[in-house]
Design a protein around this motif. Structure first.
Motif, PDB file in Angstrom:
ATOM      1  N   VAL A 117     -18.523 -24.686  33.858  1.00  0.00           N
ATOM      2  CA  VAL A 117     -18.866 -24.370  32.470  1.00  0.00           C
ATOM      3  C   VAL A 117     -17.897 -23.340  31.896  1.00  0.00           C
ATOM      4  O   VAL A 117     -17.644 -22.298  32.507  1.00  0.00           O
ATOM      5  CB  VAL A 117     -20.315 -23.846  32.377  1.00  0.00           C
ATOM      6  CG1 VAL A 117     -20.673 -23.515  30.932  1.00  0.00           C
ATOM      7  CG2 VAL A 117     -21.285 -24.873  32.943  1.00  0.00           C
ATOM      8  N   LEU A 118     -17.368 -23.645  30.720  1.00  0.00           N
ATOM      9  CA  LEU A 118     -16.444 -22.741  30.032  1.00  0.00           C
ATOM     10  C   LEU A 118     -17.190 -21.886  29.005  1.00  0.00           C
ATOM     11  O   LEU A 118     -18.279 -22.228  28.573  1.00  0.00           O
ATOM     12  CB  LEU A 118     -15.346 -23.543  29.337  1.00  0.00           C
ATOM     13  CG  LEU A 118     -14.511 -24.483  30.218  1.00  0.00           C
ATOM     14  CD1 LEU A 118     -13.486 -25.240  29.366  1.00  0.00           C
ATOM     15  CD2 LEU A 118     -13.822 -23.721  31.344  1.00  0.00           C
ATOM     16  N   HIS A 133     -24.455 -20.490  22.542  1.00  0.00           N
ATOM     17  CA  HIS A 133     -25.202 -20.984  23.690  1.00  0.00           C
ATOM     18  C   HIS A 133     -25.105 -19.974  24.833  1.00  0.00           C
ATOM     19  O   HIS A 133     -24.018 -19.737  25.361  1.00  0.00           O
ATOM     20  CB  HIS A 133     -24.654 -22.343  24.130  1.00  0.00           C
ATOM     21  CG  HIS A 133     -24.899 -23.433  23.134  1.00  0.00           C
ATOM     22  ND1 HIS A 133     -26.106 -24.093  23.038  1.00  0.00           N
ATOM     23  CD2 HIS A 133     -24.099 -23.971  22.185  1.00  0.00           C
ATOM     24  CE1 HIS A 133     -26.043 -24.998  22.077  1.00  0.00           C
ATOM     25  NE2 HIS A 133     -24.835 -24.942  21.543  1.00  0.00           N
ATOM     26  N   PRO A 134     -26.211 -19.367  25.234  1.00  0.00           N
ATOM     27  CA  PRO A 134     -26.181 -18.304  26.244  1.00  0.00           C
ATOM     28  C   PRO A 134     -25.748 -18.763  27.628  1.00  0.00           C
ATOM     29  O   PRO A 134     -25.332 -17.946  28.444  1.00  0.00           O
ATOM     30  CB  PRO A 134     -27.626 -17.792  26.261  1.00  0.00           C
ATOM     31  CG  PRO A 134     -28.446 -18.910  25.717  1.00  0.00           C
ATOM     32  CD  PRO A 134     -27.575 -19.602  24.722  1.00  0.00           C
ATOM     33  N   HIS A 139     -20.379 -28.575  25.567  1.00  0.00           N
ATOM     34  CA  HIS A 139     -19.691 -29.818  25.194  1.00  0.00           C
ATOM     35  C   HIS A 139     -18.722 -30.286  26.293  1.00  0.00           C
ATOM     36  O   HIS A 139     -17.596 -30.713  26.018  1.00  0.00           O
ATOM     37  CB  HIS A 139     -18.964 -29.617  23.871  1.00  0.00           C
ATOM     38  CG  HIS A 139     -19.871 -29.171  22.763  1.00  0.00           C
ATOM     39  ND1 HIS A 139     -20.719 -30.042  22.114  1.00  0.00           N
ATOM     40  CD2 HIS A 139     -20.082 -27.949  22.220  1.00  0.00           C
ATOM     41  CE1 HIS A 139     -21.420 -29.365  21.193  1.00  0.00           C
ATOM     42  NE2 HIS A 139     -21.050 -28.099  21.245  1.00  0.00           N
ATOM     43  N   TYR A 140     -19.193 -30.211  27.543  1.00  0.00           N
ATOM     44  CA  TYR A 140     -18.368 -30.530  28.710  1.00  0.00           C
ATOM     45  C   TYR A 140     -17.934 -31.997  28.751  1.00  0.00           C
ATOM     46  O   TYR A 140     -16.955 -32.349  29.418  1.00  0.00           O
ATOM     47  CB  TYR A 140     -19.133 -30.189  29.989  1.00  0.00           C
ATOM     48  CG  TYR A 140     -20.461 -30.899  30.128  1.00  0.00           C
ATOM     49  CD1 TYR A 140     -20.548 -32.167  30.710  1.00  0.00           C
ATOM     50  CD2 TYR A 140     -21.638 -30.308  29.679  1.00  0.00           C
ATOM     51  CE1 TYR A 140     -21.765 -32.818  30.825  1.00  0.00           C
ATOM     52  CE2 TYR A 140     -22.860 -30.958  29.793  1.00  0.00           C
ATOM     53  CZ  TYR A 140     -22.921 -32.205  30.369  1.00  0.00           C
ATOM     54  OH  TYR A 140     -24.131 -32.850  30.480  1.00  0.00           O
ATOM     55  N   ASN A 205     -16.523 -27.314  19.739  1.00  0.00           N
ATOM     56  CA  ASN A 205     -16.932 -28.356  20.681  1.00  0.00           C
ATOM     57  C   ASN A 205     -15.738 -29.134  21.232  1.00  0.00           C
ATOM     58  O   ASN A 205     -15.890 -30.229  21.758  1.00  0.00           O
ATOM     59  CB  ASN A 205     -17.925 -29.323  20.017  1.00  0.00           C
ATOM     60  CG  ASN A 205     -17.410 -29.905  18.716  1.00  0.00           C
ATOM     61  OD1 ASN A 205     -16.286 -29.623  18.310  1.00  0.00           O
ATOM     62  ND2 ASN A 205     -18.225 -30.710  18.057  1.00  0.00           N
ATOM     63  N   PHE A 206     -14.562 -28.541  21.102  1.00  0.00           N
ATOM     64  CA  PHE A 206     -13.337 -29.203  21.556  1.00  0.00           C
ATOM     65  C   PHE A 206     -12.680 -28.431  22.699  1.00  0.00           C
ATOM     66  O   PHE A 206     -11.563 -28.730  23.100  1.00  0.00           O
ATOM     67  CB  PHE A 206     -12.373 -29.319  20.369  1.00  0.00           C
ATOM     68  CG  PHE A 206     -11.504 -30.556  20.402  1.00  0.00           C
ATOM     69  CD1 PHE A 206     -12.062 -31.820  20.410  1.00  0.00           C
ATOM     70  CD2 PHE A 206     -10.125 -30.435  20.421  1.00  0.00           C
ATOM     71  CE1 PHE A 206     -11.259 -32.950  20.435  1.00  0.00           C
ATOM     72  CE2 PHE A 206      -9.314 -31.558  20.446  1.00  0.00           C
ATOM     73  CZ  PHE A 206      -9.883 -32.820  20.454  1.00  0.00           C
ATOM     74  N   VAL A 207     -13.401 -27.444  23.204  1.00  0.00           N
ATOM     75  CA  VAL A 207     -12.845 -26.526  24.201  1.00  0.00           C
ATOM     76  C   VAL A 207     -12.443 -27.255  25.478  1.00  0.00           C
ATOM     77  O   VAL A 207     -11.369 -27.020  26.032  1.00  0.00           O
ATOM     78  CB  VAL A 207     -13.869 -25.410  24.520  1.00  0.00           C
ATOM     79  CG1 VAL A 207     -13.377 -24.527  25.648  1.00  0.00           C
ATOM     80  CG2 VAL A 207     -14.152 -24.583  23.280  1.00  0.00           C
ATOM     81  N   TYR A 208     -13.303 -28.149  25.950  1.00  0.00           N
ATOM     82  CA  TYR A 208     -13.023 -28.845  27.216  1.00  0.00           C
ATOM     83  C   TYR A 208     -11.874 -29.831  27.074  1.00  0.00           C
ATOM     84  O   TYR A 208     -11.059 -29.974  27.994  1.00  0.00           O
ATOM     85  CB  TYR A 208     -14.284 -29.556  27.710  1.00  0.00           C
ATOM     86  CG  TYR A 208     -15.375 -28.606  28.157  1.00  0.00           C
ATOM     87  CD1 TYR A 208     -15.463 -28.191  29.486  1.00  0.00           C
ATOM     88  CD2 TYR A 208     -16.318 -28.118  27.245  1.00  0.00           C
ATOM     89  CE1 TYR A 208     -16.464 -27.321  29.901  1.00  0.00           C
ATOM     90  CE2 TYR A 208     -17.322 -27.256  27.651  1.00  0.00           C
ATOM     91  CZ  TYR A 208     -17.391 -26.857  28.976  1.00  0.00           C
ATOM     92  OH  TYR A 208     -18.382 -25.988  29.381  1.00  0.00           O
TER      93      TYR A 208
END
Length: 310
Positions: A117-118, A133-134, A139-140, A205-208
């Motif tokens: 998880v990032l 989000h804690p 958005h994996y 939501n584009f991190v992954y």
């Protein structure tokens, strides 16, 4: 009379012979990508449906009675996990009155299990920071490798619930991962010319995807997660993009296209609608076609704005 009975028996046997085979497991999910993976791993033994459609925001799904009814007889429910569906799933699951798929049971699955998880927040999470989000960025599924982890996880779950078909689930998961690896090699070649290129997205939501393909995230059209941009913020972001030479804005069908187009236009760039969930746009019916389309869209946008920051 005997002849008539014989014909009735033959007719009944014929009806039995052509009756469609029933799937061994009924699977429901809170995300189309998870339904796609479940369908591929389950093969002929599984039917899978997603409660959230690909063009709907997975954060906000109306907890309608129709959704509750749709999962009344499900054997498995796969949540996206990491609280992505926390705004609606806690209403839908109890409303289904299906004891097999409630949290804590064998039929309830956290799809994020095993994923790296990032963006896990450090310290106290405040609502002043927006819809943070804690448990980390949920958005994996925008990273193809993470769906391989999901495939293995689902194969294990299906095998426990339906041990007679465990070998099929394992074989399907293996084939899924092999196809994903071959596809990923192709996608990485498509994205290689744009390594270190910068983009702006509407929501984080584009991190992954960015992490997998070596892109830089310059900022978001939202000033904070879940907070719509003000005209002042739109101007500030566009000016910052212009100074840095960033010209590509990416957004999903369920986000504010007008704000994205305004930012891109003022920055001298392009706003591109993308699908990060299967079914989000035409031709993205499963996770493979989703990534085919997504990679082509992003590479095409960066190719057309090759003067952007690298």
């Amino acid at each position: 009379m005997k002849s008539r009975i014989r014909w009735m028996v033959v007719l009944m046997l014929g009806l039995v012979a052509v009756a469609p085979a029933r799937a061994d497991l009924k699977v429901a999910t809170s995300l189309t990508d998870l339904a796609s993976v479940a369908s591929i791993v389950g093969g002929k033994h599984v039917t899978a449906q997603s409660l959230c459609r690909g063009y709907e925001d997975p954060h906000f799904v109306p907890a309608k009675p129709s959704l509750m009814k749709a999962i009344q007889h499900a054997d498995v429910f796969v949540s996206t996990g990491l609280e992505l569906d926390a705004g609606w799933l806690p209403l839908v699951l109890p409303g289904s009155r299906n004891p097999k798929i409630q949290p804590g049971t064998k039929g309830f699955v956290d799809g994020s299990e095993g994923v790296n998880v990032l963006e896990k927040p450090s310290g106290t999470v405040s609502r002043a920071e927006g819809d943070v989000h804690p448990l980390g960025n949920p958005h994996y599924y925008a990273d193809p490798k993470n769906l391989e982890i999901v495939a293995d996880h689902l194969a294990e779950v299906f095998s426990r619930l339906d041990p007679a078909n465990a070998a099929d689930y394992a074989a399907n998961a293996k084939a899924f991962k092999e196809k994903m690896e071959a596809s990923l090699e192709r996608w990485e070649k498509q994205m290689a010319p744009y390594k270190d290129a910068s983009v702006v997205t509407y929501h984080p939501n584009f991190v992954y995807f960015a992490d997998r393909f070596g892109l830089k995230l310059f900022g978001t059209v939202e000033p904070k997660p879940g907070i719509p941009p003000s005209p002042h913020y739109v101007n500030e972001l566009a000016e910052s993009m212009k100074k840095a030479g960033v010209k590509v804005v990416l957004y999903q069908p369920y986000y504010n296209a007008d704000a994205c187009n305004q930012v891109a236009k003022r920055a001298g760039g392009t706003a591109v609608e993308i699908a990060t969930e299967a079914g989000g746009m035409p031709g993205t019916d499963d996770v493979f076609s989703k990534f085919d389309t997504l990679v082509s869209s992003v590479a095409g946008a960066l190719s057309g704005n090759s003067g952007g920051q690298r």
